[in-house]
Design an enzyme around this catalytic site. Structure first.
Site, PDB file in Angstrom:
ATOM      1  N   CYS A   1       0.829  -1.208   0.000  1.00 42.58           N
ATOM      2  CA  CYS A   1       0.000   0.000   0.000  1.00 42.58           C
ATOM      3  C   CYS A   1       0.868   1.265   0.000  1.00 42.58           C
ATOM      4  CB  CYS A   1      -0.971  -0.040   1.187  1.00 42.58           C
ATOM      5  SG  CYS A   1      -2.348   1.106   1.011  1.00 42.58           S
TER       6      CYS A   1
ATOM      7  N   HIS B   1      -3.102  -5.508   1.365  1.00 40.40           N
ATOM      8  CA  HIS B   1      -2.465  -5.749   2.671  1.00 40.40           C
ATOM      9  C   HIS B   1      -2.514  -7.226   3.063  1.00 40.40           C
ATOM     10  CE1 HIS B   1      -2.232  -1.480   3.946  1.00 40.40           C
ATOM     11  NE2 HIS B   1      -3.361  -1.337   3.284  1.00 40.40           N
TER      12      HIS B   1
ATOM     13  N   GLU C   1      -0.886  -8.574   5.256  1.00 41.42           N
ATOM     14  CA  GLU C   1      -0.702  -8.628   6.714  1.00 41.42           C
ATOM     15  C   GLU C   1      -2.025  -8.430   7.451  1.00 41.42           C
ATOM     16  OE1 GLU C   1      -0.184  -6.098   4.841  1.00 41.42           O
ATOM     17  OE2 GLU C   1      -0.512  -4.216   5.916  1.00 41.42           O
TER      18      GLU C   1
END
Lengths: 293, 225
Positions: free
Chosen positions: B91, B182, B184
């Site tokens: 991002c 993302h 994560e």
């Protein structure tokens, strides 16, 4: 609101961690804030210090002003609505900005109910003075929490009190046997499931920023060292002598809050901070943190 | 663990770092730890020692760019990159790595992609979906886009890993990985494993979806007590 939408809203707040959210009242200030490294701006007509000075009823800002600020910057834009004023929230949601602050800085529209935030797709941040208040807001659908502090005073003492209170209650909860949680939750008005979650996590399940009275790089670093995830600076920047310099300095001190040499560096040559107010000098009915429950 | 033989000559260490200036730092570290990788937040020069790779996390790119510049971390990243440290930007991190940015000057300029910041609109346009990315995982990969940028074009020497409609969501060069979503923020470890291998490390485990992950897993690295 579906679970996935709520998750995305909590996750946007996670991306703001370690950052500074700044109050701005026009396009020029919004650009200064963005250039200084703010992670988001709070668009409002008057900063809390002016709201406090002017008195009267403080409402949601002019949507046209918020829309202009949204157009001028690429970072997330937040705006405040009155506690319980779900129609102001509907209007802000229709404006398609990024976050709503259901805020005690504005005059409450409802003394019994906060907004049912689960009915919105747009995320909400809400103020809290203690763990119970934070978890009640989360139960209502808030995706992010901030301390209330005492806005517009340039005095960090209330933000410190609220952060320490939350931390103390989290530690108590984490240390108690599970059969005591029911009583603790009842006494503090905490939804039981959320009390268990906090006990397990050892912190709030969402991002928690500090707000209310932060005026210097040292204030920001203090709140970060107390364990908050980022800071809001309201009047502290644009009521100071050199806003752009101070904005940059607070961003630096927030990122390097654990590094005294860097916080020192950030504290040099800032000019005058905003004038501060002693909390005891504020008439009781003008204390903003007491609004909402 | 004997990773030395598996590491290509470009490898400079056994650990992976996550740039810790602002944004989603804990989330990445949590994922790396799940793969048995030594992971650490990176804030100053000494933190770079022994890093095979560095993740530039999501956050606000204007804030990250400013802090990189004023604390002279930009030069350290560029130097370590020349010495063999690999990079991955998610991002905002992808924005920092891009060679071209629509309407503004690029920052680190380490991968030949053109990026449009905030390519979808406000938070109300943030979304999650799934896509097949054969090079990264055998199973569909869950994707989370939060006020995401778009990669508009990839230049020579850049391989597109995922294209959606008329834009690109993931791309890589031999030394740099860029994703506008993302990984994560999902329970999928595939991209972290992919990056660790790209850095010459041998991440543990086999399954891409970690059933023990949930959306509050990051908080274990940000406890009050």
């Amino acid at each position: 609101m579906d679970t996935k939408r709520y998750e995305l809203n909590v996750q946007l707040a996670q991306m703001l961690k370690g950052g500074v959210i700044m109050d701005v009242t026009n396009v020029e200030q919004a650009k200064i804030a963005e250039e200084a490294g703010a992670v988001a701006v709070m668009a409002l007509e008057r900063v809390p210090a002016d709201i406090r000075r002017d008195g009267g009823v403080a409402r949601m800002s002019d949507p046209a002003m918020i829309a202009e600020i949204k157009k001028a910057v690429s970072i997330p834009v937040m705006a405040k609505v009155r506690i319980g004023h779900f129609v102001e929230a509907q209007i802000i949601e229709a404006l398609k900005i990024d976050y709503i602050d259901e805020s005690e800085v504005l005059t409450p529209a409802d003394e019994e109910c906060h907004i049912d935030k689960t009915r919105f797709a747009i995320p909400f941040v809400c103020g809290a003075r203690n763990l119970g208040e934070a978890l009640r807001r989360i139960a209502e659908g808030a995706a992010m929490i901030r301390t209330k502090g005492e806005a517009g005073t340039g005095n960090v003492v209330e933000a410190v009190r609220h952060m320490r209170t939350m931390n103390r209650e989290i530690r108590q909860l984490a240390a108690m046997p599970v059969e005591e949680v029911t009583g603790f939750a009842k006494a503090n008005g905490i939804p039981y499931e959320l009390a268990l979650k906090v006990k397990e996590l050892g912190r709030l399940p969402v991002v928690n920023f500090a707000a209310g009275g932060i005026a210097t790089p040292a204030d920001a670093a203090l709140m970060m060292q107390l364990g908050c995830d980022g800071v809001f600076v309201g009047s502290g920047i644009f009521k100071a002598a050199a806003p752009a310099v101070r904005a940059r300095a607070i961003v630096k001190a927030t990122a390097f809050f654990n590094d005294p040499a860097k916080v020192l560096e950030a504290s040099l040559g800032l000019g005058e901070a905003m004038p501060g107010i002693e909390i005891a000098a504020i008439p009781k009915e003008q204390i903003m943190a007491g609004r909402g429950w | 663990m004997n990773r030395a033989e598996e590491r290509p000559p470009s490898g400079v260490g056994d650990a992976l770092g996550v740039l810790d200036l602002q944004g989603g730092v804990c989330e990445h570290i949590d994922h790396l730890l799940r793969l048995g990788i030594e992971a650490r937040p990176v804030k100053q020069e000494k933190d770079f020692d022994g890093l095979a790779g560095l993740i530039l996390p999501g956050g606000e790119s204007t804030c990250l760019a400013r802090l990189l510049r004023i604390f002279a971390i930009e030069e350290i990243i560029l130097r370590r990159f020349r010495e063999g440290m690999k990079l991955w930007g998610t991002c905002a991190g992808a924005i920092l790595l891009a060679g071209k940015l629509v309407g503004e000057r690029p920052h680190l300029s380490l991968i030949d992609i053109e990026v449009l910041r905030n390519g979808f609109g406000s938070q109300l346009e943030s979304f999650a979906c799934e896509a097949a990315i054969p090079k990264v995982s055998d199973a569909p990969v869950p994707l989370t886009f939060i006020r995401a940028p778009k990669i508009l074009e990839a230049g020579e020497g850049v391989e597109v890993l995922l294209r959606i409609d008329d834009w690109i969501a993931a791309a890589e060069s031999p030394d740099v990985l860029a994703t506008v979503f993302h990984p994560e923020l999902t329970g999928c470890l595939a991209f972290h494993r992919y990056f660790a291998r790209k850095c010459g490390l041998a991440p543990g485990g086999k399954a891409d979806l970690d059933p023990t992950w949930d959306k509050t897993s990051w908080t274990r690295l940000a406890r009050i007590i």
